[in-house]
Design an enzyme around this catalytic site. Structure first.
Site, PDB file in Angstrom:
ATOM      1  N   ASP A 196       1.649   4.075  -4.552  1.00  0.00           N
ATOM      2  CA  ASP A 196       2.669   2.920  -4.531  1.00  0.00           C
ATOM      3  C   ASP A 196       2.667   2.431  -6.224  1.00  0.00           C
ATOM      4  O   ASP A 196       2.797   1.330  -6.228  1.00  0.00           O
ATOM      5  CB  ASP A 196       2.460   1.756  -3.680  1.00  0.00           C
ATOM      6  CG  ASP A 196       2.341   2.272  -2.277  1.00  0.00           C
ATOM      7  OD1 ASP A 196       2.801   3.659  -1.802  1.00  0.00           O
ATOM      8  OD2 ASP A 196       1.728   1.345  -1.160  1.00  0.00           O
ATOM      9  N   GLU A 243      -1.285  -2.130  -0.718  1.00  0.00           N
ATOM     10  CA  GLU A 243      -0.417  -1.359  -0.724  1.00  0.00           C
ATOM     11  C   GLU A 243       0.666  -2.018  -1.417  1.00  0.00           C
ATOM     12  O   GLU A 243       0.694  -3.147  -1.889  1.00  0.00           O
ATOM     13  CB  GLU A 243       0.296  -1.028   0.716  1.00  0.00           C
ATOM     14  CG  GLU A 243      -0.663  -0.327   1.496  1.00  0.00           C
ATOM     15  CD  GLU A 243       0.069   0.128   2.863  1.00  0.00           C
ATOM     16  OE1 GLU A 243      -0.199   1.375   3.251  1.00  0.00           O
ATOM     17  OE2 GLU A 243       0.826  -0.753   3.300  1.00  0.00           O
ATOM     18  N   ASP A 249       9.672   0.941   3.401  1.00  0.00           N
ATOM     19  CA  ASP A 249       9.596   0.205   2.211  1.00  0.00           C
ATOM     20  C   ASP A 249      10.908   0.189   1.264  1.00  0.00           C
ATOM     21  O   ASP A 249      11.390   1.544   1.082  1.00  0.00           O
ATOM     22  CB  ASP A 249       8.615   0.656   1.413  1.00  0.00           C
ATOM     23  CG  ASP A 249       7.169   0.790   2.093  1.00  0.00           C
ATOM     24  OD1 ASP A 249       7.031   0.435   3.113  1.00  0.00           O
ATOM     25  OD2 ASP A 249       6.230   1.191   1.400  1.00  0.00           O
TER      26      ASP A 249
HETATM   27  C1  FRU Z   1       3.721   0.854   2.835  1.00  0.00           C
HETATM   28  C2  FRU Z   1       3.740   2.118   3.018  1.00  0.00           C
HETATM   29  C3  FRU Z   1       3.109   2.585   1.529  1.00  0.00           C
HETATM   30  C4  FRU Z   1       3.529   4.176   1.488  1.00  0.00           C
HETATM   31  C5  FRU Z   1       4.573   4.249   2.482  1.00  0.00           C
HETATM   32  C6  FRU Z   1       4.650   5.543   3.364  1.00  0.00           C
HETATM   33  O1  FRU Z   1       4.578   0.256   4.117  1.00  0.00           O
HETATM   34  O2  FRU Z   1       2.224   2.611   3.824  1.00  0.00           O
HETATM   35  O3  FRU Z   1       1.706   2.382   1.209  1.00  0.00           O
HETATM   36  O4  FRU Z   1       3.568   4.821   0.098  1.00  0.00           O
HETATM   37  O5  FRU Z   1       4.660   3.114   3.110  1.00  0.00           O
HETATM   38  O6  FRU Z   1       5.958   5.312   4.129  1.00  0.00           O
END
Ligand code: FRU
Length: 542
Positions: free
Chosen positions: A185, A236, A54
């Site tokens: 997040d 997320e 991300d």
């Molecule tokens: C989304 C996610 C988020 C988390 C991160 C972990 O792709 O699963 O929810 O914070 O990646 O790397």
């Protein structure tokens, strides 16, 4: 494979670094690895080496767009998360900076956001030199392994030197976990009408809103989303922002919610909601989801399909930049160009995954109701190179558009001669591999077919055809495609339908053809612009 090794060996000579063993050194400064691997995007952001997912903490400050990202500096697969860091003046060319945030005793550093505390509400900076504040999720893997549910908390770090060095807040975490496994997040933004900060947080199957006067003490305001929209997986990486409705004096609030799995074509994807936000709660516009169902009288709450920012398989966890100057006024977005279905398996050797191109989002009235349209940022012109104008012509069966570019921006305006029929833009190479980006007239849907696009046996979820509804009701088609060596981004009908997909051909796609198998189309306007590699200057300097 032989060819690949040859290229890698050449890379070693050119860039003066080994291709396999690059990791962060103790200063957190990483070095390039495999820059000219065959699948290395040439104008999309990629990490110098190792794993990325991300985008995080996207914030504009003192003339720089900051991009932080989920990063595992020790491996090309997901693992203990850090925040990698890069800055750009145009969202196209990037300067890599040392890792910004390392795991600590509270956990690894999951996704989150960053703001500039202009009014020094936190007291962490000053009004003359406001702090850049990152708010992120701590993921305590040990607590998770011990079977606890409260292993995700929210933490804070700040920088007083334009993000170059970071200090963690001493009283972390700033938000404890109430006993919910998926609690993460945080996306923080300033709510001017109430002179307070709002945190939009993903909490398993819904969004929770919190508010704070100082970024440090948070109070729960409301929840949104249980049973509304798509729920095929966990929610997320949310984002909440106000947008003008194009061509009106109206303003609406848009709530982005990424979900994995449960996307429209499988795996991860980003849905959104349009409504009102009053500083406490988000209220969905009644008609927003209603049109999605076969019966438009069905209440929004019963709609489980969702509306998607991008219907392709490879645009996930994207959010928008904070603190973009008011005079600019754009809502700027970037997503992770991959999908959890196969992100850990894609066939790149020294690094894994890229970001989408930075996009400008607009909110538009369409036949389907209010919809978010996406377009590449205008700064893309900074890498425009040679342009071919395509002649006004009628296409029967097929037309070769170009066979010289591997990274380009293609624009086409097509008018059907008679009825709308199927058409496709085919990208192909000399070893019979291809990607089709087209329109299925029977279904009334756009599609990307990467069934024969090259390597696809690394995951059984990768190959196949992905579809997106056409929202525009115009008879003609206005298409824009950004093609990098390993990806295509389709912006159809002024960006009202967006699709992003990655692929891994054994040889670069150089041939671009327009196929109109069952009818004829008039190509009323078109151009193809070669896009320069963002590495050109760096290579030249070596
Ligand atoms: C989304 C996610 C988020 C988390 C991160 C972990 O792709 O699963 O929810 O914070 O990646 O790397």
């Amino acid at each position: 494979m032989k060819r690949l090794h040859l290229i890698l060996a050449l890379g070693t000579i050119l860039f003066g670094c080994g291709t396999n063993q690059q990791t962060a050194d103790t200063s957190g400064q990483e070095t390039d690895s495999g820059l000219n691997e065959i699948h290395r995007p040439q104008f999309h952001f990629t990490p110098r080496a190792k794993w990325m997912n991300d985008p995080n903490g996207m914030v504009y400050h003192n003339g720089e767009y900051h991009l932080f990202y989920q990063h595992n500096p020790d491996s090309t697969v997901w693992g203990p998360m850090h925040w990698g860091h890069a800055v750009s003046k145009d969202m196209v060319h990037w300067e890599h900076l040392p890792i910004a945030l390392y795991p600590d005793s509270l956990g690894t550093i999951f996704s989150g956001s960053a703001v500039v505390d202009i009014g020094n509400t936190s007291g962490l900076g000053s009004e003359e030199n406001p702090a850049m504040v990152a708010i992120y999720t701590y993921h305590n893997a040990e607590a998770e392994r011990a079977g606890r549910n409260d292993f995700q908390t929210q933490g804070l770090a700040f920088s007083l030197d334009n993000g170059r060095t970071w200090e963690k807040y001493k009283k972390n975490p700033v938000m404890e976990n109430p006993g919910i496994r998926d609690f993460r997040d945080p996306k923080v933004s300033w709510y001017e009408a109430g002179k307070k900060w709002i945190m939009t947080l993903a909490v398993s199957d819904h969004i929770s809103f919190y508010s704070s006067k100082n970024l440090l003490d948070w109070q729960h305001e409301s929840d949104f989303g249980k049973g509304i929209g798509a729920h095929g997986g966990v929610w997320e990486c949310p984002d909440l922002f106000k947008m003008p409705v194009e061509g009106t004096n109206q303003e609406k609030w848009v709530l982005l919610v990424s979900i994995n799995p449960g996307g429209p074509n499988g795996g991860s994807a980003t849905q959104y909601f349009v409504g009102e936000f009053d500083g406490k709660s988000f209220t969905l516009d009644k008609e927003f989801l209603a049109d999605q169902n076969t019966s438009s009288t069905e209440p929004a709450e019963e709609n489980k399909d969702g509306v998607w920012l991008d219907y392709g398989r490879d645009n996930y966890a994207g959010v928008t930049w904070a603190n973009v100057p008011e005079q600019d006024g754009r809502r700027l977005f970037m997503g992770w160009m991959s999908n959890w279905d196969y992100a850990n398996q894609v066939p790149t050797e020294n690094w894994r995954s890229a970001m989408t191109i930075a996009r400008t989002l607009t909110l538009e009235n369409t036949a389907a109701g209010l919809r978010v349209a996406s377009k590449p940022v205008k700064e893309l012109q900074n890498i425009f190179d040679k342009k071919i104008s395509l002649k006004d012509t009628t296409v029967t069966n097929e037309l070769l558009l170009s066979e010289q570019f591997t990274t380009f921006d293609l624009k086409l305006s097509l008018e059907p001669v008679g009825q709308q029929t199927d058409f496709a833009i085919e990208l192909s190479n000399d070893v019979n591999q291809k990607v089709l980006i087209g329109y299925d007239a029977t279904k009334g849907q756009y599609y990307i077919d990467r069934t024969s696009s090259g390597a696809n046996n690394f995951s059984e979820n990768f190959a196949g055809i992905q579809y997106a509804p056409r929202i525009s009701t115009a008879t003609g088609f206005d298409l824009r495609l950004l093609v990098d060596v390993a990806s295509v981004e389709l912006f159809a009908d002024g960006g009202k339908t967006a699709m992003t997909a990655i692929f891994f051909p054994d040889e670069k796609f150089t041939k671009v053809r327009l196929l109109t198998p069952n009818g004829r189309y008039k190509l009323t306007a078109g151009e193809i612009v070669n896009l320069k590699s963002i590495y050109d200057e760096r290579v030249a300097k070596q």
